[in-house]
Design a protein around this motif. Structure first.
Motif, mmCIF file in Angstrom:
data_model
loop_
_atom_site.group_PDB
_atom_site.id
_atom_site.type_symbol
_atom_site.label_atom_id
_atom_site.label_comp_id
_atom_site.label_asym_id
_atom_site.label_seq_id
_atom_site.Cartn_x
_atom_site.Cartn_y
_atom_site.Cartn_z
ATOM 1 N N SER A 1 0.834 -1.208 0.000
ATOM 2 C CA SER A 1 0.000 0.000 0.000
ATOM 3 C C SER A 1 0.861 1.247 0.000
ATOM 4 C CB SER A 1 -0.906 0.002 1.230
ATOM 5 O OG SER A 1 -1.725 -1.130 1.217
ATOM 6 N N ASP A 2 2.032 1.156 0.616
ATOM 7 C CA ASP A 2 2.888 2.326 0.800
ATOM 8 C C ASP A 2 4.341 1.896 0.575
ATOM 9 O OD1 ASP A 2 4.140 4.630 1.567
ATOM 10 O OD2 ASP A 2 3.236 4.736 3.559
ATOM 11 N N LEU A 3 4.959 2.490 -0.422
ATOM 12 C CA LEU A 3 6.313 2.081 -0.804
ATOM 13 C C LEU A 3 7.358 2.448 0.253
ATOM 14 C CD1 LEU A 3 7.188 0.590 -3.318
ATOM 15 C CD2 LEU A 3 7.333 2.777 -4.518
ATOM 16 N N LEU B 1 8.986 -4.045 -5.813
ATOM 17 C CA LEU B 1 7.948 -3.583 -4.895
ATOM 18 C C LEU B 1 7.034 -2.627 -5.649
ATOM 19 C CD1 LEU B 1 10.209 -2.846 -1.779
ATOM 20 C CD2 LEU B 1 8.886 -4.922 -2.234
ATOM 21 N N LEU B 2 5.733 -2.882 -5.601
ATOM 22 C CA LEU B 2 4.735 -2.140 -6.379
ATOM 23 C C LEU B 2 3.803 -1.377 -5.465
ATOM 24 C CD1 LEU B 2 3.334 -5.067 -8.573
ATOM 25 C CD2 LEU B 2 4.955 -3.321 -9.320
ATOM 26 N N VAL C 1 7.185 1.701 -8.950
ATOM 27 C CA VAL C 1 7.990 0.517 -8.625
ATOM 28 C C VAL C 1 9.372 0.904 -8.116
ATOM 29 C CG1 VAL C 1 6.842 -0.792 -10.468
ATOM 30 C CG2 VAL C 1 9.090 0.190 -10.893
ATOM 31 N N VAL C 2 9.903 0.062 -7.243
ATOM 32 C CA VAL C 2 11.343 0.069 -6.953
ATOM 33 C C VAL C 2 11.814 -1.372 -7.127
ATOM 34 C CG1 VAL C 2 11.231 1.966 -5.262
ATOM 35 C CG2 VAL C 2 11.175 -0.405 -4.470
ATOM 36 N N PHE C 3 13.098 -1.518 -7.414
ATOM 37 C CA PHE C 3 13.662 -2.855 -7.540
ATOM 38 C C PHE C 3 14.657 -3.117 -6.410
ATOM 39 C CE2 PHE C 3 12.106 -2.201 -11.854
ATOM 40 C CZ PHE C 3 11.449 -3.403 -12.056
#
Lengths: 134, 134
Positions: free
Chosen positions: B13-15, B55-56, B43-45
């Motif tokens: 829900s929250d990066l 991570l989405l 996104v982060v990888f």
């Protein structure tokens, strides 16, 4: 701290059609089934170029994946296994941050004959994490 | 048919706290956030030795991961991305077995600027599969 991803595990109610899907539909190499009574699962490994997918079927009434499959009878992604060098050192560093280690915190011997531990999904973005010492 | 696992995606829900968990608690290298409006996600990888965790976070009201996060607000494993050489040939071979390709079956451009397609979880052990042409 985290090394390679050793495998991604997918829980299924019935291994036979899952093996057919990965071997016959997706064309992957799949190992023969291995029963792990201590972990309450029968496993096969789908061999990929850089890592593995582990397909898990419940073994025995007390299988730890039965509750998961009651909620998701079609199967689904169950956990990610990361390799670590020193599982006890990693466990202690994670606990020092407040993260929860499942069970009594003492490593068990996993599918590859190596020490493993599981981390609480609620502390890791809803993902069950397995650590395997390599 | 299947090549490397390109990434395993985890929806959150929250990066920001998710990045902290992977970077500060698990000690992994995490990329800067990348907005993908066409896919409705930021996104982060998480870079690992042999593959990546993606991570989405939802981006926009029509984000395709909102429904998933309503069911699992704590986050969770969302899909596995496999690399393939020829995405149209793989699509056609999968369809010939009766497997369902999501959307209109035409590849979109994914997070790495390459053509991607998604396969129906019900045909693949409850797992959403992304194919990426490399």
């Amino acid at each position: 701290m985290l090394g390679r991803i050793n495998h991604i595990a997918i829980a299924v109610s019935d291994l036979e059609p899952a093996v057919k899907t990965y071997r016959d539909v997706l064309g992957a190499e799949v190992s023969v089934p291995l029963q792990l009574p201590d972990h309450g699962v029968t496993v096969v490994f789908v061999e990929l170029a850089n890592t593995k997918v582990e397909l898990l079927e419940p073994l025995g009434e007390a299988s730890p994946i039965r509750a998961f499959l009651e909620k998701t009878p079609a199967g689904g992604m169950h956990h990610i296994c990361y390799e670590v060098d020193d599982i006890l050192a990693v466990r202690d560093r994670l606990r020092a941050t407040g993260a929860r280690v499942l069970g009594d915190g003492e490593p068990k011997i996993g599918a590859h004959g190596k020490p493993v531990l599981f981390l609480h999904p609620k502390d890791f973005c809803g993902t069950l994490i397995e650590l395997e010492q390599v």
